[in-house]
Motif scaffolding. Structure first.
Motif, PDB file in Angstrom:
ATOM      1  N   HIS A   1       0.872  -1.166   0.000  1.00  0.00           N
ATOM      2  CA  HIS A   1       0.000   0.000   0.000  1.00  0.00           C
ATOM      3  C   HIS A   1       0.915   1.223   0.000  1.00  0.00           C
ATOM      4  O   HIS A   1       1.563   1.517   1.001  1.00  0.00           O
ATOM      5  CB  HIS A   1      -0.885  -0.033   1.247  1.00  0.00           C
ATOM      6  CG  HIS A   1      -1.994   0.969   1.249  1.00  0.00           C
ATOM      7  ND1 HIS A   1      -2.986   0.963   2.196  1.00  0.00           N
ATOM      8  CD2 HIS A   1      -2.267   2.020   0.430  1.00  0.00           C
ATOM      9  CE1 HIS A   1      -3.822   1.964   1.967  1.00  0.00           C
ATOM     10  NE2 HIS A   1      -3.402   2.613   0.899  1.00  0.00           N
ATOM     11  N   CYS A   2       0.986   1.901  -1.132  1.00  0.00           N
ATOM     12  CA  CYS A   2       2.022   2.913  -1.379  1.00  0.00           C
ATOM     13  C   CYS A   2       1.428   4.301  -1.192  1.00  0.00           C
ATOM     14  O   CYS A   2       0.719   4.810  -2.064  1.00  0.00           O
ATOM     15  CB  CYS A   2       2.573   2.741  -2.789  1.00  0.00           C
ATOM     16  SG  CYS A   2       3.068   1.033  -3.140  1.00  0.00           S
ATOM     17  N   SER A   3       1.726   4.921  -0.056  1.00  0.00           N
ATOM     18  CA  SER A   3       1.066   6.158   0.313  1.00  0.00           C
ATOM     19  C   SER A   3       1.768   7.378  -0.277  1.00  0.00           C
ATOM     20  O   SER A   3       2.942   7.622  -0.023  1.00  0.00           O
ATOM     21  CB  SER A   3       1.013   6.293   1.832  1.00  0.00           C
ATOM     22  OG  SER A   3       0.367   7.486   2.205  1.00  0.00           O
ATOM     23  N   THR A   4       1.004   8.137  -1.060  1.00  0.00           N
ATOM     24  CA  THR A   4       1.464   9.418  -1.590  1.00  0.00           C
ATOM     25  C   THR A   4       0.384  10.450  -1.328  1.00  0.00           C
ATOM     26  O   THR A   4      -0.786  10.111  -1.102  1.00  0.00           O
ATOM     27  CB  THR A   4       1.738   9.348  -3.099  1.00  0.00           C
ATOM     28  OG1 THR A   4       0.570   8.834  -3.764  1.00  0.00           O
ATOM     29  CG2 THR A   4       2.909   8.440  -3.402  1.00  0.00           C
TER      30      THR A   4
ATOM     31  N   TRP B   1       6.007   2.179  -9.505  1.00  0.00           N
ATOM     32  CA  TRP B   1       7.388   1.714  -9.364  1.00  0.00           C
ATOM     33  C   TRP B   1       7.477   0.493  -8.442  1.00  0.00           C
ATOM     34  O   TRP B   1       8.246  -0.434  -8.696  1.00  0.00           O
ATOM     35  CB  TRP B   1       8.275   2.840  -8.823  1.00  0.00           C
ATOM     36  CG  TRP B   1       8.826   3.720  -9.896  1.00  0.00           C
ATOM     37  CD1 TRP B   1       8.470   5.005 -10.183  1.00  0.00           C
ATOM     38  CD2 TRP B   1       9.839   3.356 -10.846  1.00  0.00           C
ATOM     39  NE1 TRP B   1       9.196   5.469 -11.255  1.00  0.00           N
ATOM     40  CE2 TRP B   1      10.052   4.485 -11.682  1.00  0.00           C
ATOM     41  CE3 TRP B   1      10.582   2.197 -11.078  1.00  0.00           C
ATOM     42  CZ2 TRP B   1      10.983   4.484 -12.728  1.00  0.00           C
ATOM     43  CZ3 TRP B   1      11.513   2.199 -12.118  1.00  0.00           C
ATOM     44  CH2 TRP B   1      11.705   3.321 -12.929  1.00  0.00           C
ATOM     45  N   THR B   2       6.688   0.503  -7.383  1.00  0.00           N
ATOM     46  CA  THR B   2       6.723  -0.619  -6.432  1.00  0.00           C
ATOM     47  C   THR B   2       6.256  -1.901  -7.100  1.00  0.00           C
ATOM     48  O   THR B   2       6.849  -2.977  -6.909  1.00  0.00           O
ATOM     49  CB  THR B   2       5.862  -0.286  -5.203  1.00  0.00           C
ATOM     50  OG1 THR B   2       6.404   0.865  -4.549  1.00  0.00           O
ATOM     51  CG2 THR B   2       5.827  -1.450  -4.225  1.00  0.00           C
ATOM     52  N   LYS B   3       5.215  -1.814  -7.907  1.00  0.00           N
ATOM     53  CA  LYS B   3       4.741  -2.989  -8.634  1.00  0.00           C
ATOM     54  C   LYS B   3       5.801  -3.490  -9.610  1.00  0.00           C
ATOM     55  O   LYS B   3       6.085  -4.700  -9.694  1.00  0.00           O
ATOM     56  CB  LYS B   3       3.446  -2.652  -9.376  1.00  0.00           C
ATOM     57  CG  LYS B   3       2.862  -3.822 -10.154  1.00  0.00           C
ATOM     58  CD  LYS B   3       1.533  -3.446 -10.803  1.00  0.00           C
ATOM     59  CE  LYS B   3       0.954  -4.638 -11.562  1.00  0.00           C
ATOM     60  NZ  LYS B   3      -0.364  -4.314 -12.160  1.00  0.00           N
ATOM     61  N   LYS B   4       6.407  -2.560 -10.326  1.00  0.00           N
ATOM     62  CA  LYS B   4       7.429  -2.922 -11.326  1.00  0.00           C
ATOM     63  C   LYS B   4       8.627  -3.598 -10.675  1.00  0.00           C
ATOM     64  O   LYS B   4       9.162  -4.594 -11.194  1.00  0.00           O
ATOM     65  CB  LYS B   4       7.867  -1.662 -12.066  1.00  0.00           C
ATOM     66  CG  LYS B   4       8.941  -1.892 -13.128  1.00  0.00           C
ATOM     67  CD  LYS B   4       9.272  -0.595 -13.854  1.00  0.00           C
ATOM     68  CE  LYS B   4      10.342  -0.815 -14.918  1.00  0.00           C
ATOM     69  NZ  LYS B   4      10.624   0.437 -15.676  1.00  0.00           N
ATOM     70  N   LEU B   5       9.050  -3.090  -9.519  1.00  0.00           N
ATOM     71  CA  LEU B   5      10.278  -3.579  -8.889  1.00  0.00           C
ATOM     72  C   LEU B   5      10.062  -4.795  -8.002  1.00  0.00           C
ATOM     73  O   LEU B   5      10.973  -5.607  -7.833  1.00  0.00           O
ATOM     74  CB  LEU B   5      10.910  -2.449  -8.054  1.00  0.00           C
ATOM     75  CG  LEU B   5      11.389  -1.234  -8.843  1.00  0.00           C
ATOM     76  CD1 LEU B   5      11.792  -0.116  -7.905  1.00  0.00           C
ATOM     77  CD2 LEU B   5      12.552  -1.604  -9.769  1.00  0.00           C
ATOM     78  N   SER B   6       8.867  -4.915  -7.427  1.00  0.00           N
ATOM     79  CA  SER B   6       8.615  -6.005  -6.469  1.00  0.00           C
ATOM     80  C   SER B   6       7.880  -7.186  -7.087  1.00  0.00           C
ATOM     81  O   SER B   6       7.956  -8.309  -6.582  1.00  0.00           O
ATOM     82  CB  SER B   6       7.790  -5.487  -5.279  1.00  0.00           C
ATOM     83  OG  SER B   6       6.448  -5.222  -5.673  1.00  0.00           O
ATOM     84  N   GLY B   7       7.128  -6.916  -8.159  1.00  0.00           N
ATOM     85  CA  GLY B   7       6.301  -7.957  -8.738  1.00  0.00           C
ATOM     86  C   GLY B   7       5.043  -8.256  -7.945  1.00  0.00           C
ATOM     87  O   GLY B   7       4.311  -9.193  -8.273  1.00  0.00           O
ATOM     88  N   LYS B   8       4.772  -7.453  -6.918  1.00  0.00           N
ATOM     89  CA  LYS B   8       3.610  -7.675  -6.067  1.00  0.00           C
ATOM     90  C   LYS B   8       2.468  -6.738  -6.453  1.00  0.00           C
ATOM     91  O   LYS B   8       2.685  -5.643  -6.978  1.00  0.00           O
ATOM     92  CB  LYS B   8       3.980  -7.434  -4.592  1.00  0.00           C
ATOM     93  CG  LYS B   8       4.967  -8.444  -4.030  1.00  0.00           C
ATOM     94  CD  LYS B   8       4.329  -9.820  -3.925  1.00  0.00           C
ATOM     95  CE  LYS B   8       5.259 -10.844  -3.312  1.00  0.00           C
ATOM     96  NZ  LYS B   8       4.635 -12.174  -3.221  1.00  0.00           N
ATOM     97  N   PRO B   9       1.220  -7.135  -6.157  1.00  0.00           N
ATOM     98  CA  PRO B   9       0.111  -6.200  -6.346  1.00  0.00           C
ATOM     99  C   PRO B   9       0.287  -4.982  -5.446  1.00  0.00           C
ATOM    100  O   PRO B   9       0.878  -5.065  -4.367  1.00  0.00           O
ATOM    101  CB  PRO B   9      -1.113  -7.015  -5.920  1.00  0.00           C
ATOM    102  CG  PRO B   9      -0.691  -8.446  -5.968  1.00  0.00           C
ATOM    103  CD  PRO B   9       0.771  -8.447  -5.662  1.00  0.00           C
ATOM    104  N   VAL B  10      -0.247  -3.845  -5.904  1.00  0.00           N
ATOM    105  CA  VAL B  10      -0.080  -2.606  -5.155  1.00  0.00           C
ATOM    106  C   VAL B  10      -1.385  -1.821  -5.080  1.00  0.00           C
ATOM    107  O   VAL B  10      -2.240  -1.908  -5.959  1.00  0.00           O
ATOM    108  CB  VAL B  10       1.005  -1.705  -5.780  1.00  0.00           C
ATOM    109  CG1 VAL B  10       2.379  -2.353  -5.674  1.00  0.00           C
ATOM    110  CG2 VAL B  10       0.683  -1.360  -7.234  1.00  0.00           C
ATOM    111  N   ILE B  11      -1.501  -1.071  -3.995  1.00  0.00           N
ATOM    112  CA  ILE B  11      -2.598  -0.124  -3.791  1.00  0.00           C
ATOM    113  C   ILE B  11      -2.027   1.279  -3.954  1.00  0.00           C
ATOM    114  O   ILE B  11      -1.025   1.619  -3.336  1.00  0.00           O
ATOM    115  CB  ILE B  11      -3.202  -0.254  -2.386  1.00  0.00           C
ATOM    116  CG1 ILE B  11      -3.653  -1.693  -2.100  1.00  0.00           C
ATOM    117  CG2 ILE B  11      -4.367   0.713  -2.201  1.00  0.00           C
ATOM    118  CD1 ILE B  11      -4.006  -1.953  -0.640  1.00  0.00           C
TER     119      ILE B  11
END
Length: 367
Positions: A263-266, A284-294
Motif C-alpha cells: 500500500h504505497c502512500s502518496t 514503481w513498487t509494482k514494477k520492482l517487487s512484482g507484487k500487487p499494489v494499492i
C-alpha cells in the motif's frame, strides 16, 4: 467526471491475487477517527464500517489500531487491538462488515516517537523509537534496546494472530508516515549501529522481523498488506529512496519476508515518483517487487489529503487511465469515503452529480 459509467469500468473489475479476491478495485483508506472511548470500538464504529461495505467498497482497511504496547497510540479514544473489550468490539465490526458482503483488514499501528510524553491513554509511558529521536531529530528518550525491539515484534505478531482469530480477511501493517516502523526505515530517526540500523537494507530489519513474525502466526494463506511512504508527517519532501535502485533495495527484503500487497502512500496519486518516468510510487513498487499494489492520494478531490481542509470533487479520468494501464492494481479512497459512504456505488452508477465535496466538519462525526 464523465457520466458514462464505462469510463470508470476499470475500477469495477474484480481483483484476484494468490490470497484474496475482491469484487472491485476500491479500498477504503485507513483514517484515524478517534471515536473509540477507552480504545473500544462500539456500535457506532461498526455501523460506520458496515455502511461502506453495504455500498460496495471492495476492501476496508480500518483506521490505525494500537498493538499491545503502552505507548502504541496517542489519545484515549484511538482504538486498540488488544484486551478483551477492544477485541470484542472489533469482532462485532467484522461481523457487521461480513454480513453486508464486505471484506476488512485491521491496520496494525504503533506511533513511535510521534507520541508526546504524558499523552493518553497511558500518561506514564514514554514514547519509544529506534534511536529515541523525534521526527525533527531531537533526542527525547533513550534508544530501544534489542530486547525491547524483539518484544515489540511479538506484539505485532500477537495482533496478527488475533486478527485471524477474529475472522478478519487479512492485516495491514502500518510502516508509513513517520510512525514507529517508518522511524526504523528513515536515516534521520534511525542512528543505530546494531542489526536494526545501517544502510537502507539494514534499516528494514525491524520491519522484516515484524512481517516474518506475523506470517508465523497467521500461516501461509492469510494476506499481509504493508503500507509505506516516502513522506513523513513533518516533512512532505522526505525520501527513503532517491532512485529506483534504492527503492528496489528497500523493497526486496520486505518481499522476501512475506508481504503480499504493498500500500504505497502518496499525497497525490498523479505525481511521478522519479524523474524520467510517469510512474507513481505504486507503479514503481509494482514494477520492482512484482507484487500487487494499492495506490492512494487525493483520489476524486482537488486538494491533497494531508491538509484535511475542504476539497471539491474532481475528474477520475486520470486515475482510470493509470489503473487501466496496469500501473497499479487497487485504489484507496480516503476523504471522499469518509464524507460519503455511498461514494463507490455512486461512481459505479454514474451519479457524479451526487458526489459530495469534502468538508472538514466530517472529521467530527461518523457518516
Amino acid at each position: 467526471m464523465s457520466s458514462n459509467t464505462s469510463a470508470t469500468a476499470p475500477l469495477f473489475q474484480s481483483f484476484t491475487s494468490e490470497k484474496i479476491k475482491l469484487s472491485n478495485r476500491t479500498v477504503m483508506a485507513p483514517m484515524t477517527r478517534g471515536f473509540s472511548p477507552d480504545g473500544v470500538p462500539g456500535e457506532d464504529v461498526a455501523g460506520y464500517y458496515r455502511r461502506r461495505a453495504e455500498n460496495e467498497v471492495g476492501l476496508i482497511v480500518t483506521e490505525g489500531t494500537g498493538i499491545d504496547h503502552p505507548a502504541s497510540v496517542s489519545g484515549a479514544s484511538i482504538p486498540l487491538f488488544h484486551g478483551e473489550e477492544s477485541l470484542n468490539g472489533w469482532s462485532n465490526v467484522v461481523k457487521e462488515v461480513h454480513e453486508a458482503g464486505g471484506k476488512i483488514v485491521p491496520q496494525l499501528w504503533h506511533v513511535g516517537m510521534t507520541r508526546k510524553k504524558g499523552d493518553l491513554p497511558n500518561e506514564e509511558a514514554n514514547p519509544v523509537g529506534p534511536s529515541g529521536l523525534s521526527l525533527d531529530g531531537d533526542k527525547i528518550t533513550e534508544p530501544m534496546t534489542e530486547a525491547e525491539v524483539e518484544k515489540m515484534v511479538e506484539a505485532y505478531a500477537q495482533a496478527a494472530a488475533d486478527a485471524k482469530r477474529l475472522d478478519f480477511d487479512g492485516i495491514e501493517i502500518h510502516g508509513a508516515h513517520g510512525y514507529l516502523i517508518d522511524q526504523f526505515f528513515w536515516e534521520k530517526t534511525n542512528q543505530r549501529t546494531d542489526r536494526y540500523g545501517g544502510d537502507i537494507v539494514g534499516r528494514t530489519q525491524f520491519a522484516v522481523e515484524v512481517i516474518k513474525a506475523c506470517r508465523r502466526e497467521v500461516g501461509p494463506d492469510f494476506p499481509i498488506i504493508f503500507r509505506f511512504s516516502q513522506w513523513k508527517m513533518n516533512d512532505y519532501k522526505a525520501k527513503l529512496a532517491e532512485t529506483p535502485d534504492e527503492l528496489e533495495r528497500f523493497l526486496t527484503p520486505l518481499v522476501e519476508a512475506g508481504v503480499d500487497i504493498f500500500h504505497c502512500s502518496t499525497r497525490r496519486f498523479w505525481e511521478p515518483e522519479f524523474e524520467g518516468s510517469d510512474l507513481n510510487l505504486a507503479g514503481w513498487t509494482k514494477k520492482l517487487s512484482g507484487k500487487p499494489v494499492i495506490s492512494v492520494g487525493s483520489v476524486g478531490l482537488d486538494g491533497e489529503f494531508t491538509s484535511f481542509s475542504g476539497a471539491n470533487t474532481t475528474s477520475l479520468d486520470g486515475l482510470m487511465e493509470k489503473l487501466d494501464d496496469g500501473e497499479f492494481d487497487l485504489v484507496a479512497i480516503g476523504r471522499s469515503l469518509l464524507m460519503d459512504p455511498e461514494w463507490v456505488r455512486k461512481v459505479r452508477e454514474g451519479r457524479e452529480t451526487e458526489l459530495l465535496p469534502f468538508d472538514k466538519a466530517a472529521l467530527k462525526q461518523l457518516y
